[in-house]
Write a protein that holds these residues in place. Structure first.
Motif, PDB file in Angstrom:
ATOM      1  N   ASN A 301       0.837  -1.207   0.000  1.00  0.00           N
ATOM      2  CA  ASN A 301       0.000   0.000   0.000  1.00  0.00           C
ATOM      3  C   ASN A 301       0.872   1.258   0.000  1.00  0.00           C
ATOM      4  OD1 ASN A 301      -2.336  -1.434  -0.019  1.00  0.00           O
ATOM      5  ND2 ASN A 301      -2.860  -1.088   2.136  1.00  0.00           N
ATOM      6  N   GLU A 346     -13.472  -1.715   0.499  1.00  0.00           N
ATOM      7  CA  GLU A 346     -13.545  -0.260   0.689  1.00  0.00           C
ATOM      8  C   GLU A 346     -12.255   0.393   0.215  1.00  0.00           C
ATOM      9  OE1 GLU A 346     -16.014   1.533   1.474  1.00  0.00           O
ATOM     10  OE2 GLU A 346     -17.445   0.151   2.389  1.00  0.00           O
ATOM     11  N   THR A 348     -10.603   4.455  -1.111  1.00  0.00           N
ATOM     12  CA  THR A 348     -10.912   5.889  -1.192  1.00  0.00           C
ATOM     13  C   THR A 348     -10.995   6.270  -2.673  1.00  0.00           C
ATOM     14  OG1 THR A 348      -8.608   6.577  -1.258  1.00  0.00           O
ATOM     15  CG2 THR A 348      -9.575   6.293   0.914  1.00  0.00           C
TER      16      THR A 348
END
Ligand code: ATP
Ligand code: MG
Length: 406
Positions: A301, A346, A348
């Motif tokens: 990430n 989920e 962004t």
């Protein structure tokens, strides 16, 4: 309509013998007769009981029948009780008792005609029973309506949940297809290119010095697909509470060094360098494979969303707990997204523009950390990078996901 309702009847007369005679005429099954020898006594009874009918003698010493009726009219509790006045025939008969709310006023004349008494009383008692039964049914109807409304709300809620589940499944299918297509397309294009080389006899493309890079490229695409499929399998296991950990002695510092080394190429491709600060050894008891997943997910990430800037991983032994931080200087995460990114699928909006992903990494990461009785938190501000903290007790106990709730 059921009319087995108990009806209270009030009879008021200053002469006890009149009361007895009247009671004998009107009593019957399902009726309770209350006697009062004065208006005051009657008022006390009226406040204590609910009456279907009041039979008032007009001529009484002190407060007479009409005056008592006036008082009844002025009180909410007694305003609707029907009244039969008992009066001497001929006298008072032209007195019209005005304005009594229920309008239910009648007269009986002395000497009493037993037939007239029973039939008038029967009419009022029947009316009372019907009204009561009706009220009862209306109350029951209101309750049924309320229950029906609740049921409709529940159904609407279930429908919304189902629609959400179907939407999630569809989104999931399209995300998975998309994510699997990327490495598959690359592999497919590579094989087509090789076929062209072969058909043209262009065999120097397969020369010994080029082969290792070619194999590495293929392996990377295959690893990407394997990781995607593994993530999906993990999520399915977690949903069924079937993911378990097998803790064994592990050196976290050595594991971290190996993970950083394994991500070297990925870091280069992202234009970032990973700096690792760790003690020489950080021994503990964890599920090595799962902790490797945690480190890999956090570092991947940081590389993906780190804007090509340096990434830093720090390991500390806090005595009883290992503390891991992964910091990047990338796009960051808005406060309102900082909790939901740990849920499955989920992502962004900002991150979608930067890199593909299924939104499973942090969900899996948090589950694994919780299975080790640890904690994971994020500190971040949009545009200012992110800092993920993980705390792991040095000794994890063997556990399945059923024993953990995140
Ligand atoms: N270091 C980070 N900086 C900014 N945003 C991040 C960072 N780490 C995670 N996020 C946000 O959290 C989301 C969820 O992360 P997660 O690792 O679960 O999924 P992903 O990276 O999108 O896909 P994958 O399933 O391949 O890991 C990301 O899509 C991104 O929006
Ligand atoms: Mg991820």
């Amino acid at each position: 309509m059921p009319i087995d309702v108990e009806s209270n009847l009030l009879i008021v007369d200053d002469l006890p013998e009149n009361l007895l005679a009247l009671e004998a005429l009107i009593r019957g099954p399902g009726r309770a007769v209350y006697r009062a020898t004065s208006a005051e006594e009657a008022l006390a009874l009226l406040l204590d009981h609910e009456f279907a009918l009041a039979i008032l003698d007009v001529q009484m010493p002190g407060m007479n029948g009409f005056e008592l009726a006036e008082l009844m009219r002025g009180t909410e509790r007694t305003r609707h009780i029907p009244i039969i006045f008992v009066t001497a025939a001929g006298r008072d008969s032209n007195y019209a008792f005005q304005g009594y709310e229920s309008g239910a006023v009648d007269f009986l004349y002395k000497p009493l005609d037993p037939h007239a008494v029973t039939s008038k009383v029967n009419v009022f008692v029947d009316l009372h029973c019907h009204r009561k039964a009706l009220r009862h049914e209306m109350d029951a109807l209101a309750v049924a309506n309320r229950k029906q409304e609740e049921l409709v709300q529940q159904l609407r809620h279930t429908q919304r949940e189902l629609e959400r589940a179907v939407r999630m499944r569809d989104d999931f299918m399209s995300m998975v297809s998309h994510e699997l297509r990327t490495p598959l397309n690359t592999l497919y294009l590579e094989t087509q290119l090789r076929q062209v080389h072969v058909s043209k006899g262009n065999l120097e493309s397969f020369a010994a010095d080029r082969l290792p890079a070619m194999i590495e490229r293929d392996q990377r695409q295959i690893r990407n697909m394997v990781r995607l499929i593994d993530d999906m399998l993990d999520v399915t296991r977690m949903r069924r509470d079937a993911l378990s950990i097998q803790p064994k002695p592990v050196d976290l510092a050595a594991l971290a060094r190996a993970v950083v080394e394994g991500l070297k190429q990925q870091a280069e491709a992202a234009g970032s360098a990973i700096a690792l600060e760790a003690p020489r050894e950080l021994p503990g008891v964890w599920d090595e494979f799962r902790i490797e997943q945690v480190l890999t997910n956090l570092l991947t990430n940081a590389l993906r969303y780190g804007g090509g800037k340096p990434v830093e991983m720090v390991l500390r032994d806090l005595g009883g707990t290992a503390h891991i931080t992964v910091r990047d200087q990338g796009i960051g995460i808005a406060p309102e997204d900082q909790e939901r990114i740990f849920e499955q699928f989920e992502r962004t909006d900002d991150s979608r523009k930067h890199a593909p992903g299924l939104g499973l990494g942090l969900y899996i990461t948090r589950k694994i950390v919780c299975l080790h009785d640890g904690r994971i938190e994020v500190e971040s501000r949009p545009g200012e990078g992110s800092l993920f903290h993980v705390e792991l007790p040095l000794q994890a106990a063997t556990k399945t996901a059923t024993q953990v709730r995140t």
